[in-house]
Design a protein around this motif. Structure first.
Motif, PDB file in Angstrom:
ATOM      1  N   HIS A  52       4.807  28.827 -14.972  1.00 55.57           N
ATOM      2  CA  HIS A  52       5.513  29.648 -15.950  1.00 55.57           C
ATOM      3  C   HIS A  52       4.647  30.177 -17.105  1.00 55.57           C
ATOM      4  CE1 HIS A  52       9.316  31.222 -17.322  1.00 55.57           C
ATOM      5  NE2 HIS A  52       9.011  30.843 -18.546  1.00 55.57           N
ATOM      6  N   LEU A 111      14.854  30.136 -19.611  1.00 54.03           N
ATOM      7  CA  LEU A 111      14.190  31.363 -20.059  1.00 54.03           C
ATOM      8  C   LEU A 111      14.196  31.441 -21.581  1.00 54.03           C
ATOM      9  CD1 LEU A 111      15.381  34.051 -17.495  1.00 54.03           C
ATOM     10  CD2 LEU A 111      13.278  32.721 -17.521  1.00 54.03           C
ATOM     11  N   ASP A 155      10.775  34.399 -21.390  1.00 54.57           N
ATOM     12  CA  ASP A 155      11.244  35.146 -20.225  1.00 54.57           C
ATOM     13  C   ASP A 155      10.192  36.177 -19.834  1.00 54.57           C
ATOM     14  OD1 ASP A 155      12.434  36.646 -18.319  1.00 54.57           O
ATOM     15  OD2 ASP A 155      14.282  37.042 -19.436  1.00 54.57           O
ATOM     16  N   SER A 158      15.862  39.212 -13.997  1.00 59.47           N
ATOM     17  CA  SER A 158      16.008  38.271 -12.892  1.00 59.47           C
ATOM     18  C   SER A 158      17.317  38.556 -12.184  1.00 59.47           C
ATOM     19  CB  SER A 158      16.016  36.829 -13.404  1.00 59.47           C
ATOM     20  OG  SER A 158      14.708  36.393 -13.674  1.00 59.47           O
TER      21      SER A 158
END
Lengths: 164, 189
Positions: B78, B108, B113, B118
């Motif tokens: 991430h 998120l 994010d 998404s």
């Protein structure tokens, strides 16, 4: 006393109850349609579970395996053939998803290998046996005159021993 | 002469094992490379009333990143995705795979994010269509909507630097049927 024995008999009887009856709640059969389930199982047996690798999706309870089995079930329900379903999976996951590898150029060695090894083994065995037979034959022929004499002597002395 | 045959056999076996053991059994080569990305239309994570389709991205080079809040390796990946989005390298669309919407949104919000947006793949059907078997997975998709590269597992800085970025740049420059240079092909192999 009587009560005690009654209780213990009851307890033993409970122990003797067939186990499946006691556990009946565990396995939830999802076969509303046994024919469909049979076909799903047959196809699931041909597909590898990609996260457990050495299991088919029929054997595995991994999340992905369950999803893939559901996908197979949906496709069977919508009238797809076994071949179509396996092709669908191969298109997405590659040949690896087949539990039985297909016969093609890159897998010839895989399929032929064991037979090839067996063949080589048989050839080597035959040759060794032949060689051994030849060797013993040669030795039989190769008795020297002295050896023959010695042999004859031995036999003679044996005979005499037997006579006496 | 006597020991030549066993020695030869031994070297053949060593050769096979050498190659066999150096392969990563977790990495299943994707047959989807150079095939059109499977079509989907899914509700968006932030606003489920709106949908998104892979066709909306035609004409752009982009990445589809499969992720979930329950996925441990996604956490590892991430921060790099967040860095990428800060650097505005290329658009990344998240496919939120078999997740709870609330958990996904919380993640998120908490960790940043990196996604253009998404979409929700609640039952994993689109995942199956893309041959997803482990999360995270990332697909580089070209302007014609063809999958050009697949990253299995967390995307690392090395692969991003050596393969993904050069690949995306080449695909962005290309017009029509885009050919990728041998260098990039090698780096991505």
């Amino acid at each position: 006393m009587r009560l005690m024995s009654l209780v213990s008999v009851g307890f033993v009887a409970l122990l003797l109850l067939p186990a499946p009856l006691l556990l009946a709640k565990e396995a939830t059969p999802m076969a509303e349609d046994p024919v469909l389930e049979e076909m799903v199982d047959e196809i699931a047996d041909e597909l590898r579970c990609l996260v457990c690798q050495n299991q088919t999706i029929a054997d595995s309870h991994a999340d992905l395996a369950v999803d893939l089995k559901n996908q197979v079930r949906d496709m069977v329900r919508s009238g797809k053939s076994q071949e179509e379903i396996i092709d669908y999976m191969v298109e997405r996951y590659g040949d690896f998803v087949r539990y039985r590898p297909p016969v093609k150029t890159s897998t010839y060695l895989l399929w032929a290998g064991p037979f090839l090894l067996l063949f080589i083994g048989i050839v080597v065995l035959m040759q060794n046996l032949k060689k051994r037979r030849l060797r013993t034959d040669e030795q039989e022929v190769a008795l020297t005159p002295e050896e023959r004499k010695h042999l004859a002597q031995l036999l003679k002395s044996e005979e005499e021993k037997n006579k006496s | 002469m006597r020991f030549l045959l066993p020695l030869g056999l031994f070297s053949v076996i060593v050769g096979f094992l050498w190659v066999g053991l150096s392969l990563n059994p977790q990495e299943v080569p994707s047959p989807l490379i150079d095939k059109p990305a499977p079509d989907f239309t899914l509700p968006q994570l932030h606003d489920p009333q709106q949908t998104f389709s892979n066709k909306d991205m035609l004409g752009k080079v982009w990445m589809l990143n499969v992720w979930a809040s329950w996925c441990v390796a996604c956490r590892q990946e991430h921060p790099l995705l967040v860095q990428m989005s800060r650097a505005k390298l290329f658009p990344v669309v998240g496919l939120n795979y078999k997740d709870e919407r609330a958990d996904a949104l919380r993640w998120l919000q908490h960790d940043g994010d990196p996604y253009l947006l998404s979409v929700i793949d609640k039952n994993g059907k689109v995942g199956i269509d893309y041959g997803v078997y482990g999360v995270p997975e990332s697909f580089v998709i070209d302007k014609q909507g063809v999958i050009r590269h697949k990253v299995i597992g967390p995307l690392g800085p090395a692969e991003l630097q050596n393969c993904v970025i050069p690949l995306v740049r080449e695909l962005e420059k290309a017009t029509g049927e885009s050919q990728v240079s041998e260098e990039v092909k090698k780096a991505c192999a």
